[in-house]
Write a protein that holds these residues in place. Sequence first.
Motif, PDB file in Angstrom:
ATOM      1  N   UNK A 403       0.815  -1.218   0.000  1.00  0.00           N
ATOM      2  CA  UNK A 403       0.000   0.000   0.000  1.00  0.00           C
ATOM      3  C   UNK A 403       0.842   1.259   0.000  1.00  0.00           C
ATOM      4  N   UNK A 404       0.223   2.310   0.434  1.00  0.00           N
ATOM      5  CA  UNK A 404       0.863   3.618   0.466  1.00  0.00           C
ATOM      6  C   UNK A 404       1.596   3.817   1.808  1.00  0.00           C
ATOM      7  N   UNK A 405       2.869   4.272   1.697  1.00  0.00           N
ATOM      8  CA  UNK A 405       3.668   4.484   2.913  1.00  0.00           C
ATOM      9  C   UNK A 405       4.700   5.556   2.627  1.00  0.00           C
ATOM     10  N   UNK A 406       4.780   6.482   3.545  1.00  0.00           N
ATOM     11  CA  UNK A 406       5.758   7.568   3.427  1.00  0.00           C
ATOM     12  C   UNK A 406       6.730   7.467   4.594  1.00  0.00           C
ATOM     13  N   UNK A 407       8.031   7.217   4.343  1.00  0.00           N
ATOM     14  CA  UNK A 407       9.011   7.095   5.455  1.00  0.00           C
ATOM     15  C   UNK A 407       9.086   8.324   6.331  1.00  0.00           C
ATOM     16  N   UNK A 408       8.719   9.511   5.768  1.00  0.00           N
ATOM     17  CA  UNK A 408       8.790  10.729   6.589  1.00  0.00           C
ATOM     18  C   UNK A 408       7.798  10.692   7.736  1.00  0.00           C
ATOM     19  N   UNK A 409       6.763   9.846   7.617  1.00  0.00           N
ATOM     20  CA  UNK A 409       5.765   9.767   8.690  1.00  0.00           C
ATOM     21  C   UNK A 409       6.338   9.173   9.967  1.00  0.00           C
ATOM     22  N   UNK A 414       2.746   8.271  15.585  1.00  0.00           N
ATOM     23  CA  UNK A 414       1.625   8.420  16.498  1.00  0.00           C
ATOM     24  C   UNK A 414       1.742   7.487  17.685  1.00  0.00           C
ATOM     25  N   UNK A 415       0.652   7.480  18.445  1.00  0.00           N
ATOM     26  CA  UNK A 415       0.645   6.633  19.637  1.00  0.00           C
ATOM     27  C   UNK A 415       0.668   5.163  19.283  1.00  0.00           C
ATOM     28  N   UNK A 416       0.061   4.795  18.158  1.00  0.00           N
ATOM     29  CA  UNK A 416       0.004   3.376  17.785  1.00  0.00           C
ATOM     30  C   UNK A 416       1.375   2.767  17.570  1.00  0.00           C
ATOM     31  N   UNK A 417       2.225   3.438  16.762  1.00  0.00           N
ATOM     32  CA  UNK A 417       3.576   2.916  16.503  1.00  0.00           C
ATOM     33  C   UNK A 417       4.416   2.951  17.781  1.00  0.00           C
ATOM     34  N   UNK A 418       4.290   4.006  18.567  1.00  0.00           N
ATOM     35  CA  UNK A 418       5.051   4.080  19.824  1.00  0.00           C
ATOM     36  C   UNK A 418       4.663   2.948  20.765  1.00  0.00           C
ATOM     37  N   UNK A 419       3.354   2.668  20.832  1.00  0.00           N
ATOM     38  CA  UNK A 419       2.907   1.561  21.693  1.00  0.00           C
ATOM     39  C   UNK A 419       3.444   0.220  21.187  1.00  0.00           C
ATOM     40  N   UNK A 420       3.497   0.065  19.859  1.00  0.00           N
ATOM     41  CA  UNK A 420       4.019  -1.184  19.282  1.00  0.00           C
ATOM     42  C   UNK A 420       5.490  -1.387  19.707  1.00  0.00           C
ATOM     43  N   UNK A 421       6.305  -0.340  19.602  1.00  0.00           N
ATOM     44  CA  UNK A 421       7.723  -0.455  19.975  1.00  0.00           C
ATOM     45  C   UNK A 421       7.903  -0.680  21.477  1.00  0.00           C
ATOM     46  N   UNK A 422       7.012  -0.017  22.253  1.00  0.00           N
ATOM     47  CA  UNK A 422       7.097  -0.207  23.709  1.00  0.00           C
ATOM     48  C   UNK A 422       6.771  -1.637  24.081  1.00  0.00           C
TER      49      UNK A 422
END
Length: 449
Positions: A403-409, A414-422
């Motif tokens: 799909x669509x993905x921009x590395x600059x994002x 957001x909170x979702x990616x931060x929670x995933x890494x945590x």
Amino acid sequence: MPLLLTIAVITLFILFEVLDNIESEVVKRGESIANQASIMSEFPLYTGDVDALKNVADLMIKTHDLAYIRFIDSTGQLLIHEKAFRQKGDLREFNFPVRTQAPNLDDFRATPPINTADDLGIIEIGLNNNSAEAQRFQAYTKVLGIAFIALLLGCLFVYLFSRKLTNAISSLISSAHRLEQRDFSVRSHENGSGELLKFQRTFNKMIDSLQQNDADLQEKVSAATASLNYTVSQLSEKNTALAQQRQETIDLERSKAILEERERIMRDMHDGIGGQLVASLALLEREQDSQIKQNIYTVLTECLNDLRLIIHSLSMQNSVLSSLLADFKYRTSRKLEQLDIELDWHVDDKAEQLNIKPQTGLHLLRILQEAFTNILKHAKASSIEFSAKQSPHGFQILIQDNGQFTPDSLKSPGHGISNMKTRAKQLGGSLNIEQPASGGCRIILSIPD
């Protein structure tokens, strides 16, 4: 001390014996000279020839080294008194009667009577005592010399004997001291003699016996120690096995209690909260369509899905990674089919051997849920690749879409990616997000075994 006393007694005995012999020799010599003078002067006295008596006196003085000689007639008148030219030292005086008959030595007296009819007179001689003194001095010297030599020889003999005795006793004492320190290899030197040599040999035999007894005792102690160590080892192994069994029983009871509590919580959540959510959705469907109804319905549906996710993570059937992933695939596949998204699913067989705890399973499901939710909401992808395989550092899960993905994002996630890494860190692993060369987004989750 006994040796010195013995030598002194023997020396005195020999000295007295020699002195007695010297005295006897002096007496015999004096009697012999007097007797000879009596024989030679018998006729001159009988005839009263003074000149002849003088010649006899001179001859006797010269011949026998006399100090003086006197001739006295039967009336007591001094007839001749001749002296030596030089007198030497002490004198011994001898008186001897002159008779008309042959003289009898038994009649020799210190002051013989002169009133006998047969007596012609008396001879008095002075015998030099120098030779006797010389003999006495020589006797003293010889006896003392012999005594001194005997003393030296005795001391030498005593020294040699005592040294041999001391060496033998010292060897015994040294051996006894080493034996006291349990050195059974020591032996006493058999350098004694007589009874001491027998004692040394008996002492060495005793050490041989002690050494043999010590060896036997050490062997028995070693055997007993080995047996005791074996028994202790067996007891230790049994205790370890018993402790392990006890711990396994405790763990089993704890697991059973946790399982029962987990089942109770799951039932309460399913029957209580789950039932309430399902009833709320059923009541909501009866309401008229509106934006508020749709929002409430969406929120209640997500709550119901989260509840199902928690219940599934607590289920014992999902304690294996392969079962957990299979359950997640089953619940997600319906949404993907509705959105016409193709799912390429690959799970390594080793996932069936990887046991996970409920908390680990919940973190993993939350990460997967967040990843697939982002793809469905934002990526507008038509296919998703999912793989779970063994890696050198643990187990790796890869999720990739087209799909669509921009590395600059990723610069302001957001909170979702931060929670995933945590959650990945809480699992002891890591989570990386990147864009492959073909486009889309790739999520790599690494967790330890």
